[in-house]
Motif scaffolding. Structure first.
Motif, mmCIF file in Angstrom:
data_model
loop_
_atom_site.group_PDB
_atom_site.id
_atom_site.type_symbol
_atom_site.label_atom_id
_atom_site.label_comp_id
_atom_site.label_asym_id
_atom_site.label_seq_id
_atom_site.Cartn_x
_atom_site.Cartn_y
_atom_site.Cartn_z
ATOM 1 N N GLU A 38 -36.874 27.474 -16.802
ATOM 2 C CA GLU A 38 -37.731 26.577 -17.564
ATOM 3 C C GLU A 38 -39.017 27.286 -17.975
ATOM 4 O OE1 GLU A 38 -38.332 22.557 -16.215
ATOM 5 O OE2 GLU A 38 -36.708 22.789 -14.741
ATOM 6 N N VAL A 39 -39.304 27.276 -19.292
ATOM 7 C CA VAL A 39 -40.545 27.854 -19.807
ATOM 8 C C VAL A 39 -41.445 26.694 -20.213
ATOM 9 C CG1 VAL A 39 -41.559 29.431 -21.496
ATOM 10 C CG2 VAL A 39 -39.234 29.841 -20.644
ATOM 11 N N LYS A 40 -42.362 26.301 -19.323
ATOM 12 C CA LYS A 40 -43.191 25.110 -19.549
ATOM 13 C C LYS A 40 -44.516 25.440 -20.229
ATOM 14 C CE LYS A 40 -41.293 22.538 -15.633
ATOM 15 N NZ LYS A 40 -41.590 21.866 -14.349
ATOM 16 N N GLU A 41 -44.981 26.652 -20.106
ATOM 17 C CA GLU A 41 -46.241 27.050 -20.704
ATOM 18 C C GLU A 41 -46.171 28.531 -21.090
ATOM 19 O OE1 GLU A 41 -49.463 27.622 -17.678
ATOM 20 O OE2 GLU A 41 -48.035 26.487 -16.420
ATOM 21 N N ILE A 60 -43.008 35.321 -22.546
ATOM 22 C CA ILE A 60 -41.792 34.914 -21.843
ATOM 23 C C ILE A 60 -41.217 33.665 -22.495
ATOM 24 C CG2 ILE A 60 -40.845 34.057 -19.670
ATOM 25 C CD1 ILE A 60 -42.857 35.811 -18.207
ATOM 26 N N LEU A 61 -40.000 33.766 -23.016
ATOM 27 C CA LEU A 61 -39.330 32.638 -23.655
ATOM 28 C C LEU A 61 -37.938 32.401 -23.078
ATOM 29 C CD1 LEU A 61 -40.347 33.497 -27.323
ATOM 30 C CD2 LEU A 61 -41.236 31.604 -25.959
ATOM 31 N N THR A 62 -37.513 33.281 -22.181
ATOM 32 C CA THR A 62 -36.189 33.158 -21.566
ATOM 33 C C THR A 62 -36.339 33.188 -20.045
ATOM 34 O OG1 THR A 62 -35.907 35.565 -21.710
ATOM 35 C CG2 THR A 62 -35.053 34.249 -23.551
ATOM 36 N N SER A 63 -35.220 33.276 -19.343
ATOM 37 C CA SER A 63 -35.230 33.277 -17.872
ATOM 38 C C SER A 63 -36.168 34.352 -17.337
ATOM 39 C CB SER A 63 -33.818 33.517 -17.342
ATOM 40 O OG SER A 63 -32.941 32.497 -17.776
ATOM 41 N N PHE A 64 -36.873 34.009 -16.239
ATOM 42 C CA PHE A 64 -37.846 34.956 -15.692
ATOM 43 C C PHE A 64 -37.940 34.779 -14.180
ATOM 44 C CE2 PHE A 64 -40.131 31.071 -16.438
ATOM 45 C CZ PHE A 64 -41.051 30.971 -15.402
ATOM 46 N N TYR A 65 -38.463 35.809 -13.528
ATOM 47 C CA TYR A 65 -38.789 35.736 -12.108
ATOM 48 C C TYR A 65 -40.298 35.558 -11.982
ATOM 49 C CZ TYR A 65 -34.148 37.319 -10.667
ATOM 50 O OH TYR A 65 -32.787 37.410 -10.433
ATOM 51 N N GLY A 66 -40.716 34.600 -11.136
ATOM 52 C CA GLY A 66 -42.135 34.347 -10.938
ATOM 53 C C GLY A 66 -42.506 34.323 -9.478
ATOM 54 N N CYS A 67 -43.768 34.626 -9.203
ATOM 55 C CA CYS A 67 -44.296 34.587 -7.837
ATOM 56 C C CYS A 67 -44.930 33.219 -7.609
ATOM 57 C CB CYS A 67 -45.326 35.697 -7.658
ATOM 58 S SG CYS A 67 -46.090 35.698 -6.021
ATOM 59 N N LEU A 68 -44.559 32.567 -6.493
ATOM 60 C CA LEU A 68 -45.079 31.233 -6.180
ATOM 61 C C LEU A 68 -46.491 31.295 -5.604
ATOM 62 C CD1 LEU A 68 -41.871 29.633 -4.589
ATOM 63 C CD2 LEU A 68 -42.682 29.480 -6.962
ATOM 64 N N GLU A 69 -46.942 32.489 -5.231
ATOM 65 C CA GLU A 69 -48.248 32.622 -4.586
ATOM 66 C C GLU A 69 -49.325 33.152 -5.527
ATOM 67 O OE1 GLU A 69 -48.231 34.352 -0.660
ATOM 68 O OE2 GLU A 69 -46.042 34.157 -0.546
ATOM 69 N N CYS A 70 -48.915 33.825 -6.608
ATOM 70 C CA CYS A 70 -49.899 34.352 -7.556
ATOM 71 C C CYS A 70 -49.278 34.415 -8.955
ATOM 72 C CB CYS A 70 -50.408 35.737 -7.145
ATOM 73 S SG CYS A 70 -49.112 36.963 -6.895
ATOM 74 N N ASP A 71 -50.111 34.647 -9.952
ATOM 75 C CA ASP A 71 -49.641 34.662 -11.341
ATOM 76 C C ASP A 71 -49.018 36.018 -11.662
ATOM 77 O OD1 ASP A 71 -50.384 32.077 -11.884
ATOM 78 O OD2 ASP A 71 -52.405 32.629 -12.537
ATOM 79 N N PHE A 72 -47.809 36.229 -11.198
ATOM 80 C CA PHE A 72 -47.066 37.459 -11.499
ATOM 81 C C PHE A 72 -45.685 37.046 -12.009
ATOM 82 C CE2 PHE A 72 -44.240 41.009 -10.569
ATOM 83 C CZ PHE A 72 -44.983 42.100 -11.007
ATOM 84 N N PHE A 73 -45.348 37.493 -13.188
ATOM 85 C CA PHE A 73 -44.092 37.086 -13.817
ATOM 86 C C PHE A 73 -43.396 38.300 -14.440
ATOM 87 C CE2 PHE A 73 -47.254 33.697 -14.242
ATOM 88 C CZ PHE A 73 -46.620 32.669 -13.554
ATOM 89 N N LEU A 74 -42.087 38.264 -14.383
ATOM 90 C CA LEU A 74 -41.270 39.314 -15.018
ATOM 91 C C LEU A 74 -40.078 38.670 -15.724
ATOM 92 C CD1 LEU A 74 -40.988 42.038 -12.193
ATOM 93 C CD2 LEU A 74 -42.422 42.153 -14.247
ATOM 94 N N HIS A 75 -39.843 39.115 -16.963
ATOM 95 C CA HIS A 75 -38.571 38.736 -17.578
ATOM 96 C C HIS A 75 -37.443 39.088 -16.619
ATOM 97 C CE1 HIS A 75 -40.719 39.234 -21.595
ATOM 98 N NE2 HIS A 75 -40.182 38.029 -21.680
ATOM 99 N N LYS A 76 -36.371 38.320 -16.652
ATOM 100 C CA LYS A 76 -35.212 38.646 -15.818
ATOM 101 C C LYS A 76 -34.710 40.061 -16.137
ATOM 102 C CE LYS A 76 -30.713 36.745 -14.381
ATOM 103 N NZ LYS A 76 -29.846 37.903 -14.693
#
Length: 573
Positions: A401-404, A415-431
């Motif tokens: 889900e890409v909510k923002e 990021i517009l497709t599936s991604f891996y995110g960190c629940l503790e900090c703002d760190f995101f990577l495309h799958k």
């Protein structure tokens, strides 16, 4: 007192035998060299000519350039710049011999070579005696025979005080021969002024002498006049090849290009090939493909998805030789694969080829950038929903889900497709960015060792030249250390882009119209091109522009296109 009027100077020149004023250093105004012997001089003007240069004829009928006479000139015949000597390949700054066919020689390259080569062997003086191959000095290791352009090592040679060297066997060459491969005319020993390739070995010798028929534009190198009758190279082919001097047109079974003169034949396999193709490498690693590729004498039609060479984009005749990857159905012309030495390296044996191919196929799985912490089964497929990535201290959770608006910390793209995110900090990577291997061989990169995935970089990409941040693939070669951004790592040789209905093929350089995306010129740039529609797009416009993006003034997702399209139903989330 001997006086010489010379066309190059307004005053008569007085002969000096060089006996007096030995300490005085003077340079010849014709050849630029220090005069150590007899000369003609104008003392008042400081103008000096070496005796050989002073006596050079104003017009020369040179036996090694039979087309036209050579005319002596005091300077460059061209308005701009100094010409290159057609014999020694050095710049001409003084007197030159010039031919109307744009052939230019230093005065010594033309006159002294003529004087040295045409005199009778019995007339050699003490300075021109044959020297045994056993008398080679260290200084002569890199010196070449100026006739055949081969090394002087392991062969008797003749040395002249002017710095010209000849193999004794080249000194004794006949000026005219008849040859079985060209039965219409005699072949004359000539400068290769037209820079024609040898019809035996297909290589071009730009300097020195060749046997030539200028009427038919037919050239044979000195060493190719008597090519070997049989050639055997087990590393390339299991049978010997036998020479055939009959002139007939043929298509080389190794490289797929035409030939018309000397061919070599394998009777056991019914192959007809060029001499130069006998030792063609059987297996190579090309910078234009991820895997090692092998030479095929033919490719079965249903085993290849396209017959176009992915380098030059011309059709590959699959009934003749090509380089082919059976894993990817990748096919290219032999001459395209071997066009530049830095584009490939030879793999010595079938065993080495298999090992390298397997290693390349395993590079991603053997060098993962993450470890799996939690998986779920969806249908028949296992999905990694939580991973530990080497670039971050916390576990990353998969989300669809890409909510923002979020940007990938690997490639810095939206990021517009599936991604891996960190629940503790703002760190995101495309799958796709998260699943990149730690080591990867970069397509098109000169150094073929895998580059290393490096996080937290601020760098200028060596391919697109943009300032980038995030992940980079870094070349570990100590003289390179180039950084390549994730967008440039996967430059495909073909792609679909911007809603264009045909496949776009990658051209390393192209000259033509403007880019259909940005409108700027494409001359000299890498482009993706559709030959059918004459549709051209800069490589950067395809690889660097995101296919989908957001804008604050529109609630819909914006799709990259090359035409006006207001159908919002295509872009609803």
């Amino acid at each position: 007192m001997e006086v010489l009027p010379h066309f190059s100077h307004v005053h008569p020149l007085v002969f000096n035998d060089g006996g007096s004023h030995k300490s005085e250093e003077v340079y010849c105004c014709a050849c630029g060299e220090l005069v150590s012997g007899p000369r003609f001089s104008c003392v008042n003007c400081g103008f000096h000519l070496d005796k050989n240069c002073a006596e050079a004829p104003v017009e020369m009928n040179h036996p090694f350039h039979r087309k036209h006479n050579l005319k002596l000139m005091t300077s460059s015949p061209y308005v701009e710049g100094n010409p290159i000597c057609g014999f020694c390949n050095n710049i001409c700054e003084k007197f030159v011999y010039h031919c109307s066919c744009n052939l230019v020689f230093h005065i010594k390259c033309a006159f002294l070579s003529y004087k040295f080569l045409v005199k009778n062997f019995r007339e050699l003086d003490h300075q021109d005696k044959p020297i045994s191959s056993e008398c080679h000095s260290q200084e002569l290791k890199k010196v070449q025979c100026f006739a055949c352009q081969k090394s002087l090592l392991e062969s008797d040679y003749i040395s002249h005080d002017s710095g010209f060297y000849l193999h004794k066997k080249c000194f004794e060459l006949p000026l005219k021969i008849s040859h079985l491969s060209h039965r219409y005319h005699y072949l004359f020993l000539q400068f290769n002024s037209d820079h024609l390739p040898c019809q035996i070995c297909q290589e071009t010798q730009h300097q020195g002498l060749v046997y030539c028929c200028s009427t038919c534009m037919f050239v044979i190198h000195i060493e190719c006049v008597s090519p070997p009758h049989t050639i055997e190279d087990p590393s390339s082919h299991e049978h010997p090849f036998t020479r055939c001097l009959r002139q007939f047109p043929f298509n080389c079974d190794v490289c797929g290009t035409s030939g018309n003169y000397v061919s070599y034949i394998c009777l056991a396999c019914s192959l007809i090939i060029h001499k130069k193709c006998i030792s063609l490498p059987r297996f190579i690693k090309s910078i234009w493909h991820d895997h090692a590729i092998s030479h095929k004498y033919f490719v079965v039609d249903n085993g290849c998805t396209t017959h176009d060479c992915l380098i030059c984009h011309k059709e590959v005749n699959i009934e003749c030789g090509s380089y082919y990857c059976s894993k990817c159905k990748f096919i290219i012309h032999v001459n395209c694969a071997l066009q530049k030495a830095r584009w490939y390296y030879k793999i010595e044996s079938k065993d080495d080829f298999d090992k390298l191919l397997n290693a390349m196929l395993e590079v991603g799985t053997m060098n993962p950038s993450f470890s799996v912490r939690k998986m779920i089964k969806v249908g028949e497929k296992m999905i990694n929903i939580e991973i530990e990535h080497f670039s971050h201290q916390h576990n990353l959770v998969l989300s669809d889900e890409v909510k923002e608006q979020r940007y990938c910390d690997g490639c810095s793209q939206l990021i517009l497709t599936s991604f891996y995110g960190c629940l503790e900090c703002d760190f995101f990577l495309h799958k796709s960015c998260a699943e990149l291997p730690k080591k990867k061989q970069i397509w098109g990169h000169v150094h073929q060792d895998p580059s290393v995935l490096t996080p937290n970089c601020l760098f200028r990409c060596s391919i697109c030249h943009f300032i980038c941040s995030g992940f980079a693939f870094k070349c570990e070669f100590y003289l390179c250390k180039e950084h390549i951004c994730l967008r440039c790592v996967e430059i495909p040789l073909s792609c679909m882009s911007g809603g264009h209905k045909h496949l776009l093929l990658w051209y390393r350089t192209y000259f033509g119209q403007c880019c259909n995306a940005c409108g700027n010129s494409i001359d000299g740039h890498a482009v993706y091109r559709c030959k059918v529609c004459n549709f051209n797009v800069h490589s950067a416009c395809v690889n660097l522009l995101p296919q989908t993006t957001w804008h604050k003034s529109d609630r819909h997702c914006l799709i990259l296109t090359y035409h006006e399209d207001n159908d919002y139903t295509l872009s609803l989330l």
